[in-house]
Design a protein around this motif. Sequence first.
Motif, short mmCIF file in Angstrom:
data_model
loop_
_atom_site.label_atom_id
_atom_site.label_comp_id
_atom_site.label_asym_id
_atom_site.label_seq_id
_atom_site.Cartn_x
_atom_site.Cartn_y
_atom_site.Cartn_z
N PRO A 93 0.79 -1.24 0.00
CA PRO A 93 0.00 0.00 0.00
C PRO A 93 0.81 1.28 0.00
CG PRO A 93 -0.06 -1.05 2.16
CD PRO A 93 0.57 -2.03 1.22
N MET A 94 2.10 1.23 0.44
CA MET A 94 2.91 2.44 0.53
C MET A 94 4.04 2.49 -0.50
SD MET A 94 1.33 3.94 2.92
CE MET A 94 2.45 5.31 3.25
N CYS A 95 4.17 1.47 -1.29
CA CYS A 95 5.31 1.37 -2.20
C CYS A 95 5.18 2.34 -3.38
CB CYS A 95 5.43 -0.05 -2.72
SG CYS A 95 6.89 -0.33 -3.71
N SER A 96 6.24 3.13 -3.60
CA SER A 96 6.23 4.09 -4.71
C SER A 96 7.13 3.68 -5.85
CB SER A 96 6.65 5.49 -4.21
OG SER A 96 7.96 5.45 -3.68
N TYR A 97 7.98 2.68 -5.62
CA TYR A 97 8.94 2.29 -6.66
C TYR A 97 9.09 0.77 -6.71
CZ TYR A 97 13.40 1.86 -9.18
OH TYR A 97 14.37 1.52 -10.07
N ILE A 98 8.95 0.23 -7.93
CA ILE A 98 9.17 -1.19 -8.18
C ILE A 98 10.33 -1.32 -9.17
CG2 ILE A 98 8.18 -3.29 -9.20
CD1 ILE A 98 6.95 -2.68 -6.56
#
Length: 336
Positions: A93-98
């Motif tokens: 839910p908080m991830c901004s970068y993969i």
Amino acid sequence: INLDNSASFVASSAFYNNKTVQTVNLPYATSVGNYAFYRCRSLTQVSLPVCKYIGMSVFYECSSLSQVNLSMCEYISDRVFNDCSSLSQVNLPMCSYIGNGVFQLCSSLSQVSLPMCESVNTNAFDGCRHLTSIDLPMCSNIGQQTFNDCSSLSQVNLPICEYIGSYAFRNCYSLSQISLPLCKSIYDYAFWFCSSFNIITIGYSSVCNLKNSNAFSKTQITSSTGSIYVPTSLVDAYKSAPNWSYFSTQIFPIIEPSLSFDSTTGLLSGNCSVLISSVEINSFLSDNNIDRASITQISLPYLTYFAGFETFAGCSNLISVSLPVCDDIGAQTFES
């Protein structure tokens, strides 16, 4: 592995190729170094509830890993879950970068939640053949081969995406339509061998840069049976633009959506055809101070597909829906 509050990080290669560790519970660890659990093939569960940073290849080839708790993680480095063949669901839910290849070859992966992700990089979901839908409401960039060989992927939501990389959706045989309201550039072979692909809608305020007409190679668009929808004011510009001109007879104006609501009957109706999404519905309801709970009927006789997800979610008193020509309904369209 259960560690007390003294463990705020896991060092690189700490459990590299460990064949016995089965569960990991690190309630206070905020970061995990590169290769920390690389090829821990007996590992089945991981709980890192406050971890914000995951280094490269941390869970690479953890073939038994099926449960992951990374509720606070903001950054997932390259190949973190590469070839985790038992992993079926992931919620970040908080991830901004993969990073590159993060879920590559996760053959069981079917559900992913990335509501805050801004960038998905090369090969991120390459070979995820059970992935059926993806919702990336904040993503502006799709890297090369991101969804390569995602043969079950049929629904994609990219409302603010600006760049589609080379081979991004190659061999996505189930993908038939996509809406890219803000797309600025589409690179080589982006939709190559998407054999069901027949409609693309682009809403950007100027002509999207199509790097090569081969972006639609082996799709129904190149076989002259597909359609390209663009803003009315740009139809002529698209028909004469480099690479788009190859499809000039298949370029059509977007039918601007017109919606109305009768507060007496609770009827929501309109002439919408292909460009309708949760964003447009939210905007209409907000602009007119309409509570979703007051909608009891929906009639959209010309609608052929939903471009977004959760379009009518929360219409808790809905009792009647009329969509006579619609053949593609997005995920969670009528949730709750």
